[in-house]
Structure formats: C-alpha cells, structure tokens
Motif scaffolding. Structure first.
Motif, PDB file in Angstrom:
ATOM      1  N   GLU A  74       0.822  -1.210   0.000  1.00 24.70           N
ATOM      2  CA  GLU A  74       0.000   0.000   0.000  1.00 24.70           C
ATOM      3  C   GLU A  74       0.855   1.259   0.000  1.00 24.70           C
ATOM      4  O   GLU A  74       0.473   2.276  -0.583  1.00 24.70           O
ATOM      5  CB  GLU A  74      -0.942  -0.022   1.204  1.00 24.70           C
ATOM      6  CG  GLU A  74      -2.042  -1.084   1.079  1.00 24.70           C
ATOM      7  CD  GLU A  74      -2.948  -1.153   2.282  1.00 24.70           C
ATOM      8  OE1 GLU A  74      -2.507  -0.719   3.380  1.00 24.70           O
ATOM      9  OE2 GLU A  74      -4.084  -1.647   2.154  1.00 24.70           O
ATOM     10  N   GLN A  75       2.031   1.187   0.633  1.00 21.61           N
ATOM     11  CA  GLN A  75       2.929   2.339   0.629  1.00 21.61           C
ATOM     12  C   GLN A  75       3.467   2.625  -0.776  1.00 21.61           C
ATOM     13  O   GLN A  75       3.804   3.771  -1.091  1.00 21.61           O
ATOM     14  CB  GLN A  75       4.098   2.102   1.586  1.00 21.61           C
ATOM     15  CG  GLN A  75       3.744   2.190   3.059  1.00 21.61           C
ATOM     16  CD  GLN A  75       4.920   1.850   3.959  1.00 21.61           C
ATOM     17  OE1 GLN A  75       6.017   1.524   3.485  1.00 21.61           O
ATOM     18  NE2 GLN A  75       4.705   1.925   5.266  1.00 21.61           N
ATOM     19  N   SER A  76       3.567   1.601  -1.596  1.00 22.47           N
ATOM     20  CA  SER A  76       4.137   1.764  -2.940  1.00 22.47           C
ATOM     21  C   SER A  76       3.076   1.940  -4.016  1.00 22.47           C
ATOM     22  O   SER A  76       3.396   1.958  -5.205  1.00 22.47           O
ATOM     23  CB  SER A  76       5.017   0.562  -3.290  1.00 22.47           C
ATOM     24  OG  SER A  76       4.232  -0.624  -3.355  1.00 22.47           O
ATOM     25  N   ALA A  77       1.810   2.079  -3.620  1.00 20.76           N
ATOM     26  CA  ALA A  77       0.742   2.245  -4.611  1.00 20.76           C
ATOM     27  C   ALA A  77       0.939   3.538  -5.385  1.00 20.76           C
ATOM     28  O   ALA A  77       1.299   4.577  -4.819  1.00 20.76           O
ATOM     29  CB  ALA A  77      -0.612   2.225  -3.924  1.00 20.76           C
ATOM     30  N   THR A  78       0.694   3.489  -6.668  1.00 22.86           N
ATOM     31  CA  THR A  78       0.833   4.669  -7.509  1.00 22.86           C
ATOM     32  C   THR A  78      -0.543   5.275  -7.759  1.00 22.86           C
ATOM     33  O   THR A  78      -1.559   4.807  -7.240  1.00 22.86           O
ATOM     34  CB  THR A  78       1.514   4.312  -8.833  1.00 22.86           C
ATOM     35  OG1 THR A  78       1.825   5.518  -9.554  1.00 22.86           O
ATOM     36  CG2 THR A  78       0.610   3.446  -9.708  1.00 22.86           C
ATOM     37  N   SER A  79      -0.586   6.312  -8.549  1.00 20.90           N
ATOM     38  CA  SER A  79      -1.840   6.961  -8.914  1.00 20.90           C
ATOM     39  C   SER A  79      -1.836   7.225 -10.408  1.00 20.90           C
ATOM     40  O   SER A  79      -0.835   7.007 -11.097  1.00 20.90           O
ATOM     41  CB  SER A  79      -2.014   8.274  -8.140  1.00 20.90           C
ATOM     42  OG  SER A  79      -0.910   9.134  -8.374  1.00 20.90           O
ATOM     43  N   LEU A  80      -2.958   7.675 -10.899  1.00 18.67           N
ATOM     44  CA  LEU A  80      -3.091   7.970 -12.317  1.00 18.67           C
ATOM     45  C   LEU A  80      -2.040   8.994 -12.732  1.00 18.67           C
ATOM     46  O   LEU A  80      -1.844  10.006 -12.051  1.00 18.67           O
ATOM     47  CB  LEU A  80      -4.495   8.516 -12.590  1.00 18.67           C
ATOM     48  CG  LEU A  80      -5.024   8.450 -14.023  1.00 18.67           C
ATOM     49  CD1 LEU A  80      -5.172   7.010 -14.475  1.00 18.67           C
ATOM     50  CD2 LEU A  80      -6.361   9.171 -14.096  1.00 18.67           C
ATOM     51  N   ALA A  81      -1.317   8.723 -13.812  1.00 16.31           N
ATOM     52  CA  ALA A  81      -0.252   9.629 -14.251  1.00 16.31           C
ATOM     53  C   ALA A  81      -0.831  10.972 -14.666  1.00 16.31           C
ATOM     54  O   ALA A  81      -1.902  11.049 -15.269  1.00 16.31           O
ATOM     55  CB  ALA A  81       0.520   9.001 -15.405  1.00 16.31           C
TER      56      ALA A  81
END
Length: 493
Positions: free
Chosen positions: A453-460
């Motif tokens: 969860e700490q490494s989750a990304t988001s929409l570019a």
C-alpha cells in the motif's frame, strides 16, 4: 354405498401409525450437513487446485532451489476458504478508468539508457515473437503474464523465493493503474530467480524471450525492474522512492572530510560467490583500507533491523558493491549513499546499470588482486578528496533521476516494444488466474500489505517519456567509452 364406505375408510386411515414428529427435522438436518460437507469438500478441492500469487500449491523452481513456503495460519478449511475468497471473489470490476487528457507540452525525453530496450529486443526484430517462442520459454519460467484489455492474468508454474512474485505482479498492476488504456495486450514469460538462462551460444538459432531481473552480454534474457522497487518486507526495505529519500538524508549526517576514510561492505558472503569469498580476506583497515562485515539477517530481524538501516550505512567515504549468486539489488542503495562506489567488475547487469559510467558515477575495481585494488582506490580517493567526493555525488545524482516515474516509464516502453514484435493475439490460457489489486492485497500478509500500500501509484498526470530511437551506433560508441574508462587506471596518488 359411497356414503357408507367413507366412514370405514376414514376409520381405517386413523389406525395407521403416524410419523415421529422429529423425522422431518432430522431429514432436513441430515440434508444440511450433507450439503455442508459437500461444500467443504468442494471448497477444499478448488483451493487445492488453485495456484496463487502468494505461492499456494507451488513448488520451488527446480533450477534454483530454496525452502518451500509454509502456510500454517489457521485451519486447512480457513486457508482453503481464504484462497477461494481472494482468488475468485475480488476481481469484480472489469471497467478500465478513462485516461485523462494529457498535457503533451510536458513530454520529456527518456534517459539514454532506455535505448537498451531496442538492443534487448533486437534478437526478435526480424523473426518476430510467435506463440511457439513464448511456449518454448516456459521451460525456464516461473510464471506467465498475459495482459488483455487492461486486465492481468497469471499462469503460475513455480513458487518464487520470499515475496518476489507478489511484488513483481504488484508492479505490473500499478503500471496498469498508472497508464490505463495505454498498456498494450501482451503475453510474456517471467523467471523470478537470479541467474540468466538463455545462453546466446546455445540458443543462437532460436532465441527464447524471457523476462527476469538481470542479464549478461552472453544471454538473451530481458532485464526488468526487480521486485524491491515496490518493497522487500523480508529484510524491511520499503518502496524505492522512500528508501532513496531516507538514504540521501542519512548521507548528509557527515561531511566528506568526517566520513571514515575506508571502503565498507556489509552483506552475506555465503551465497556461492567467489568474489564475496575473496572480499572477506580484505577485512583490514590498516593493510587494505577496508571494513568487511557479515550480514546476519536473522539477528537483524530480532533486533528490529536497526543495524541494517541503510540510512545509517553512509558514514564511509567508499562503499563496495560485490555480486552475489548473481546480480544484487544492493547496488541501487549503495550508489544512493553519495559515497564513492567501488564496483567490483560486474558480470551481470540490470536495466538501469547500463547508464552508469566508470570514473564518473563509480570507481571500477578489477576482480584480480582484489584487496590491493581496493586499497589503491581508497588511497587515490583520500589523496584526491574533491574528485572522489564528486564521483560519489554523481552516483547519487544518477539514482536521484531513477525515481518511480522513470521505473514505470521503462516498464511501459519495454512492454510496448515487446508487444510490437508479437505476431499473435494474446489470449489468457484456461489455467491462468486473473490477478487484480484487490485479490493481491487479499492474499498479502499484514507486513506485505503495508509495504504494498505504501508503494501504490496513482493515475499519471503526464504521458510517458519519449523513447529514443533505436541506434546501434550510439550504443556501440557508449560501450567503447565505458570499456576504455574501465581500462584506464588512475596512477596519480
């Protein structure tokens, strides 16, 4: 007559024995228990046949054996129920979010080392990649990844050591989340263990495409970002961006003149690496200017990883990188320190090390006469502190540019260029399982989930960087430059 018969018939019926009042409820209970037993057997049977991203029902890779994973939490029924729940009831939504309008004015060029994507895929530029190519590579793969319409399917063959497969698949899912609708349909084989397998001599007539974390000039294996960019919970390493910031902060605790004037290495020498075995002999700060320490991960875990915290290991002017069983993820952390990296002539390379230059980002140390060569490097650096500090800073700056934006861009372009070479339409095999963010998190243990969860990304917010064109001449010049600089031995002390 009819009127007279009715009383007799009624009288006869009343004399029949009545069913016990509890018979109906007993039959219902028996039916319920039978159904429950059937359901338990069915759940257990489905779970027994299901191979998961956590490693259930998978044996270790035969080409790199390790201790089989043990799943001993709860009862067998609770484990079976979890497998069924996580695998078959989590990936409900097939909708791909709309990709926002991108600001094309924010287009940027990819780093030069991205050109190696073309070189890595060049063996299939004429023959293309057929389905038979992919299936032949299965012999060397731990799992198969098929992406279709933005959905990810995995066919698991063998377990990967620790949580490598979970974090690798997580990285692919984050790529799909970051660039929805842009990642092409693709079908590829992946091996999660260390050593390359597709030798260029043995497979010269028919190269087989397989992805892994490293390669060599003698192999066709295609390098891909390793799992630790998203975290390595077994050794308490967090996501890459967070680790880099922490290491860089720790590196500032001592100025260059106040750092210990020795070369430092701490790791596991018992991994079948001759270089690390030889390196242990250099542990003498007076004779060889080197401090070499064994890493005991069991002890570190019991101590809460306080001694192995990477931000606390930047107090030396020089840090040594020595390959283990093959390549090691430790290089990116060593370079991040800002100390001058003494890189013992590597046999293996991962996707980003091709952009490093000797005597610019690091100091090249030959494998022969290891201890004297380490001493020579330290003596030179202590006699040329400004140059040594600048070289260490250049290594750290290089890693600063390798943020997760660039990692995802590399993954995107590698998969995009690979997909262009496929001459078939990817279709998930019947044995493949869909894996989504929800199902993967469902399988994760608490600490794994925390790191994921700490490494989750988001929409570019911007498009991928622009991939440089294929140009073999540029890479040839780059290689000649690196070879020349590695051979250059600075004698001034």
């Amino acid at each position: 007559m009819a009127m007279g018969l009715r009383p007799k018939l009624n009288h006869g019926n009343s004399s029949l024995p009545r069913s016990p009042p509890y018979l109906f409820s007993s039959v219902c209970l028996l039916a319920f228990l039978s159904l429950a037993a059937l359901l338990v057997l069915k759940v257990d049977d489905v779970a027994y046949q299901t191979k998961t991203v956590a490693g259930h029902n998978l044996k270790p890779t035969p080409w790199h054996l390790f201790e089989p994973k043990v799943f001993d939490e709860g009862t067998s029924y609770s484990r079976a129920t979890k497998i069924v729940q996580c695998q078959y009831f989590q990936c409900r939504s097939n909708a791909i979010p709309n990709f926002p309008q991108l600001d094309l004015s924010k287009l940027s060029s990819c780093p030069e080392f991205f050109r190696y994507i073309h070189k890595d895929l060049e063996p299939w530029s004429k023959s293309k990649i057929s389905l038979s190519h992919v299936m032949e590579a299965k012999e060397y793969a731990a799992f198969r990844v098929v992406i279709v319409g933005g959905r990810l399917f995995v066919d698991f063959y063998y377990a990967c050591v620790q949580s490598r497969v979970m974090f690798t698949i997580w990285g692919l899912l984050q790529l799909l989340k970051r660039y929805p609708g842009l990642v092409p349909d693709v079908d590829l084989m992946f091996d999660c263990m260390d050593k390359p397998a597709i030798n260029r001599t043995e497979h010269s007539s028919r190269p087989l495409p397989i992805f892994r974390y490293c390669t060599t000039s003698e192999h066709f294996d295609i390098p891909f970002p390793d799992w630790s960019f998203w975290g390595w919970p077994e050794v308490n390493l967090g996501p890459w961006d967070a680790e880099f910031r922490e290491i860089k902060r720790g590196s500032r605790s001592r100025s260059w003149p106040k750092k210990w004037p020795y070369a430092y290495w701490k790791g596991n020498p018992d991994v079948g690496s001759q270089i690390r075995t030889d390196l242990i002999q250099c542990n003498d700060t007076k004779q060889w200017r080197a401090q070499i320490l064994r890493q005991d991960w069991g002890e570190e875990a019991r101590a809460g990883y306080k001694k192995s915290k990477l931000s606390n290991q930047c107090d030396h002017r020089y840090k040594i990188y020595a390959e283990g069983f093959a390549w090691s993820v430790s290089l990116k952390y060593i370079l991040s320190c800002g100390s001058l990296t003494l890189l013992i002539a590597p046999q293996y390379e991962d996707f980003f090390t091709r952009g490093l230059l000797p005597n610019i980002n690091y100091w090249h140390v030959p494998r022969t006469d290891l201890c004297p060569n380490i001493k020579h490097a330290v003596d030179w650096g202590n006699s040329h502190p400004a140059e040594a500090a600048a070289m260490g800073k250049a290594g750290q700056d290089y890693m600063d540019t390798l943020n997760m934006d660039r990692v995802y861009d590399y993954m995107f372009h590698l998969i995009m260029e690979y997909s262009k070479l496929q001459d078939f339409k990817p279709i998930p095999p019947p044995s493949a399982q869909e894996v989504c963010i929800e199902s993967l998190l469902c399988f994760a243990e608490p600490k794994q989930r925390q790191f994921l969860e700490q490494s989750a990304t988001s929409l570019a917010s911007m498009p991928p960087c622009v991939l440089p064109n294929a140009d073999g001449r540029i890479l040839s010049r780059w290689k000649r430059l690196k070879d020349g600089m590695m051979k250059k031995n600075i004698k001034q002390t």
